[in-house]
Write an enzyme that holds these catalytic residues in place. Structure first.
Site, PDB file in Angstrom:
ATOM      1  N   CYS A   2       0.827  -1.198   0.000  1.00 19.58           N
ATOM      2  CA  CYS A   2       0.000   0.000   0.000  1.00 19.58           C
ATOM      3  C   CYS A   2       0.867   1.256   0.000  1.00 19.58           C
ATOM      4  CB  CYS A   2      -0.909  -0.001   1.225  1.00 19.58           C
ATOM      5  SG  CYS A   2      -1.774  -1.567   1.502  1.00 19.58           S
ATOM      6  N   ARG A  27       0.973   1.292  -6.036  1.00 16.21           N
ATOM      7  CA  ARG A  27       1.238   0.399  -4.908  1.00 16.21           C
ATOM      8  C   ARG A  27      -0.035  -0.218  -4.342  1.00 16.21           C
ATOM      9  NH1 ARG A  27       6.402   1.244  -2.529  1.00 16.21           N
ATOM     10  NH2 ARG A  27       5.613   0.343  -0.603  1.00 16.21           N
ATOM     11  N   TRP A  75      -3.964  -1.849  -0.893  1.00 14.46           N
ATOM     12  CA  TRP A  75      -4.015  -3.157  -1.553  1.00 14.46           C
ATOM     13  C   TRP A  75      -4.396  -4.147  -0.475  1.00 14.46           C
ATOM     14  CZ3 TRP A  75      -1.649  -7.975  -1.332  1.00 14.46           C
ATOM     15  CH2 TRP A  75      -1.786  -8.772  -2.471  1.00 14.46           C
ATOM     16  N   ASN A 101       0.770   0.011   6.349  1.00 17.01           N
ATOM     17  CA  ASN A 101       1.192  -0.992   5.372  1.00 17.01           C
ATOM     18  C   ASN A 101       1.772  -2.168   6.149  1.00 17.01           C
ATOM     19  OD1 ASN A 101       0.623   0.962   3.479  1.00 17.01           O
ATOM     20  ND2 ASN A 101       2.763   1.438   3.030  1.00 17.01           N
ATOM     21  N   GLY A 102       1.474  -3.384   5.716  1.00 12.30           N
ATOM     22  CA  GLY A 102       2.026  -4.551   6.381  1.00 12.30           C
ATOM     23  C   GLY A 102       0.935  -5.454   6.920  1.00 12.30           C
ATOM     24  N   GLU A 495       9.366 -14.554 -19.078  1.00 14.12           N
ATOM     25  CA  GLU A 495       9.031 -13.155 -18.841  1.00 14.12           C
ATOM     26  C   GLU A 495       7.903 -12.700 -19.765  1.00 14.12           C
ATOM     27  OE1 GLU A 495       9.198  -9.199 -17.331  1.00 14.12           O
ATOM     28  OE2 GLU A 495       9.565 -11.212 -16.564  1.00 14.12           O
ATOM     29  N   LYS A 499       4.299 -11.219 -18.450  1.00  8.24           N
ATOM     30  CA  LYS A 499       3.777  -9.913 -18.825  1.00  8.24           C
ATOM     31  C   LYS A 499       2.348 -10.022 -19.354  1.00  8.24           C
ATOM     32  CE  LYS A 499       6.255  -7.515 -17.163  1.00  8.24           C
ATOM     33  NZ  LYS A 499       6.937  -8.455 -16.443  1.00  8.24           N
ATOM     34  N   GLU A 502      -0.069 -10.782 -16.487  1.00  5.45           N
ATOM     35  CA  GLU A 502      -0.221  -9.692 -15.537  1.00  5.45           C
ATOM     36  C   GLU A 502      -1.228  -8.650 -15.986  1.00  5.45           C
ATOM     37  OE1 GLU A 502       3.794  -8.747 -13.103  1.00  5.45           O
ATOM     38  OE2 GLU A 502       4.010  -8.583 -15.267  1.00  5.45           O
ATOM     39  N   HIS A 518       6.944 -32.841 -23.995  1.00  2.00           N
ATOM     40  CA  HIS A 518       6.854 -33.603 -22.761  1.00  2.00           C
ATOM     41  C   HIS A 518       5.568 -33.289 -21.986  1.00  2.00           C
ATOM     42  CE1 HIS A 518      10.934 -35.271 -23.049  1.00  2.00           C
ATOM     43  NE2 HIS A 518      11.233 -34.116 -23.627  1.00  2.00           N
ATOM     44  N   LYS A 617       2.620  -2.908  -7.081  1.00  2.00           N
ATOM     45  CA  LYS A 617       3.980  -2.849  -7.603  1.00  2.00           C
ATOM     46  C   LYS A 617       4.989  -3.590  -6.737  1.00  2.00           C
ATOM     47  CE  LYS A 617       7.220  -1.431 -10.374  1.00  2.00           C
ATOM     48  NZ  LYS A 617       7.356  -2.086 -11.689  1.00  2.00           N
TER      49      LYS A 617
END
Length: 622
Positions: A2, A27, A75, A101-102, A495, A499, A502, A518, A617
């Protein structure tokens, strides 16, 4: 996760706090709120949703004056997004407001105790429990039976005593209606920064929030408690009456955190990569010696030469960069490398040999799992170097040495320029390790010359954005994607898949190309595109065979190929060309089309690119 902003001074607090929250919205954007003290009392405004859709509209209807305020963009961790669960939260009396935050891990036991004592809670959050706990201790101060002769401000002492009962992580800002000129902040495991002005001070979880107002900042350490007024700030520690505070200068300008003329931060940051890669190279190239040079490793060449193994810890996109680093170190320096998810490594009792160097890779420098891995590794007596973007961040300060990326603020939740900067720095560091061992001068110079050409080659790749946009529109309706590559380009495939997941919410998987046979090839059909990274390298023929296996199952193929390979176009549905370079540097070029493909696909699907659902983020809580 946050964002926190606080202001005390002579200006109107609400506009400063809200603008700071906008800068931190990457954030967290489930909800936002603020608490303002105007000398008459405590005013709260908070609302579910993004800032401009919720809090900003509310403030237009219900403006609030005052020169001191704290704000928060959330968040969700405890309690779903709602008006009630939005921060700030009040204590039992309604006089104290807290943003946090936390995660307070023992909140349930604390809450049960306070319920029995007659407390009433309005939300499902752990933060409200913390607010009530601070309020309990503050009431003891005001009744005169909890001061214990302390010279601390009463609110500071209440916060300090409450935090001694807390298990978990926190970055908090606290205000009280009885003290309209004071903000108290504290941190453990979640970043918090004091901004220093003339006749005003700021508190924030990220420097981007306060960059327009001050260039001077003090990064708080774990267990620090800061007391801010308009004229001064004081910092103590939970374990002592004083604390060491170092004042730093921000290295980026406020404009660096602006979106400019780009539609999204992510697009801006994709197009910044020629410059950010150049910044990562600047001052670190020694062509005469065919090597790289760094100023902050704090290790001599003799100490580096004694290293027998490298362990790299990272999360998310940084983990993919670390995989590229594994190939680089093993090829250039013949050093065995292990790449570990920091979230797993921190809990394993993994045997680490005596002469092992640990690299912690992180964009923010605050990633909770990576930080915990760093601390555990140092506790065991091993050297840890950080590869990090944020100067003054916790990981940068706690590592034994390190390398800054100098990529500037990365606001887009989906990391782009940090990845290419990390790979650039890893290439330089692997080159240095190789040159002090067995890598030849000529090979070192060849690598450096190829690196120096990369920024211009990136510009050339970016010129193909309109072509990539059309390809993205063509496949935007797909429900599944595969990304395939081999050797250096396998991490690029991972990657690319990340992307796309996300920001477009399309299910995507990255694999070494040969692994399709496989099992995963069972999912290939005419509706499932595969993006194949197939440059003209030593693995070209092998990768082409893997491509043909997919094509035989009627799977559409988008190829990322090297210029000068016209024959491949007839074998694939769509093709994007990248310039020729040496094999170890293909990831720097090949990842750009994948970033653009993800971006334009998300735009075509109507997704909020810079604020993807469920994501924030920086992961600063476990």
């Amino acid at each position: 996760m946050c964002g926190i902003v606080g202001y005390v001074g002579r200006q109107s607090a609400a506009p400063i706090v809200v603008e700071g929250l906008r800068r931190l919205e990457y954030r967290g954007y489930d909800s936002a709120g603020l608490a303002i003290l105007d000398g008459q009392g405590l005013e709260l405004r908070k609302r579910k949703g993004k800032i401009d859709e919720g809090l900003a509209k509310l403030l237009k209807v219900e403006p609030v004056p005052g020169c001191l305020g704290i704000g928060h963009t959330r968040w969700a961790t405890h309690g779903q997004p709602s008006d009630e669960n939005s921060h700030p939260h009040l204590d039992q009396t309604g006089k104290i407001a807290v943003v946090h935050n936390g995660i307070i891990e023992n909140y349930d036991r604390l809450k049960e105790r306070m319920l029995k004592a007659g407390h009433h809670f309005r939300s499902a959050t752990d933060t409200e429990v913390l607010a009530h706990l601070i309020g309990e201790h503050y009431e003891k101060q005001t009744k005169g039976n909890g001061n214990n002769g302390s010279s601390l401000h009463p609110l500071t002492q209440a916060v300090t005593q409450a935090l001694r009962e807390v298990i978990g992580t926190y970055g908090i800002a606290v205000v009280c209606a009885d003290h309209p000129g004071v903000i108290v902040g504290a941190r453990r495991g979640s970043p918090l920064i004091v901004g220093i002005g003339e006749g005003e001070h700021f508190l924030a979880s990220d420097a981007t929030a306060i960059a327009p107002h001050t260039r001077q900042v003090a990064y708080l350490n774990d267990y620090d408690v800061a007391t801010l007024t308009s004229e001064r700030f004081d910092v103590t520690s939970l374990g002592a009456d004083t604390a060491q505070v170092q004042i730093s200068q921000l290295e980026f300008s406020p404009e660096a955190a602006e979106r400019g003329n780009f539609a999204h931060y992510m697009l801006k940051e994709i197009f910044e990569q020629p410059r950010t890669v150049q910044n990562a190279l600047r001052g670190r190239i020694d062509v005469d010696e065919g090597t790289a040079k760094f100023g902050g490793l704090n290790l001599s060449n003799a100490e580096l030469r004694a290293i027998d193994q490298i362990v790299i810890t990272a999360c998310g996109t940084s983990w993919h960069a670390a995989l590229v680093g594994e190939y680089l170190f093993e090829e250039f320096a013949h050093i065995p490398v292990e790449v570990e998810y920091a979230s797993e490594f921190r809990y394993r009792n993994a045997p680490i040999e005596k002469n092992t160097l640990v690299l912690a890779i992180t964009q923010s420098g605050e990633t909770a799992d990576t930080l915990a891995s760093l601390r555990e590794t140092r506790r065991r007596g091993h050297k840890v170097l950080a590869i990090c973007n944020v100067v003054g961040s916790t990981i940068a300060r706690e590592a034994d040495g390190g390398i800054y990326l100098h990529a500037g603020p990365e606001i887009g939740v989906a990391s782009t320029k940090a990845f290419t900067s990390q790979v650039t720095v890893l290439t330089l560091f692997a080159l240095l390790m190789g040159r002090i061992r067995m890598l030849s001068l000529n090979r070192g110079r060849q690598i450096l010359h190829a690196l120096e050409a990369i920024p211009a080659q990136l510009e050339k790749v970016l010129q193909q954005a309109p072509v990539i946009e059309q390809i993205a529109k063509k496949y935007a309706g797909a429900k599944n994607f595969f990304f395939l590559g081999r050797q250096y380009n396998f991490p690029v495939a991972l990657e690319g898949a990340l992307k796309l997941k996300e920001i477009s919410y399309i299910h995507a998987e990255g694999y070494p190309a040969a692994e399709m046979k496989h099992g995963p090839i069972a999912l290939i059909d005419e509706h499932t595109p595969s993006v194949v990274v197939i440059p003209s390298d030593a693995m070209y023929d092998k990768t082409l065979s893997n491509l043909e296996v997919v094509k035989a199952r009627k799977g559409p193929i988008i190829a990322i190929a090297t210029e000068g390979n016209p024959s491949l176009g007839a074998q694939v549905d769509d093709i994007i060309y990248i310039p020729q370079t040496i094999e170890p540097l293909f990831p720097l070029l090949a990842v750009i089309p994948l970033q653009l493909l993800a971006y334009y696909t998300a735009v075509a699907r109507g997704c909020d690119v810079d604020k993807p659902r469920n994501l924030a983020k920086s992961v600063t809580v476990e």
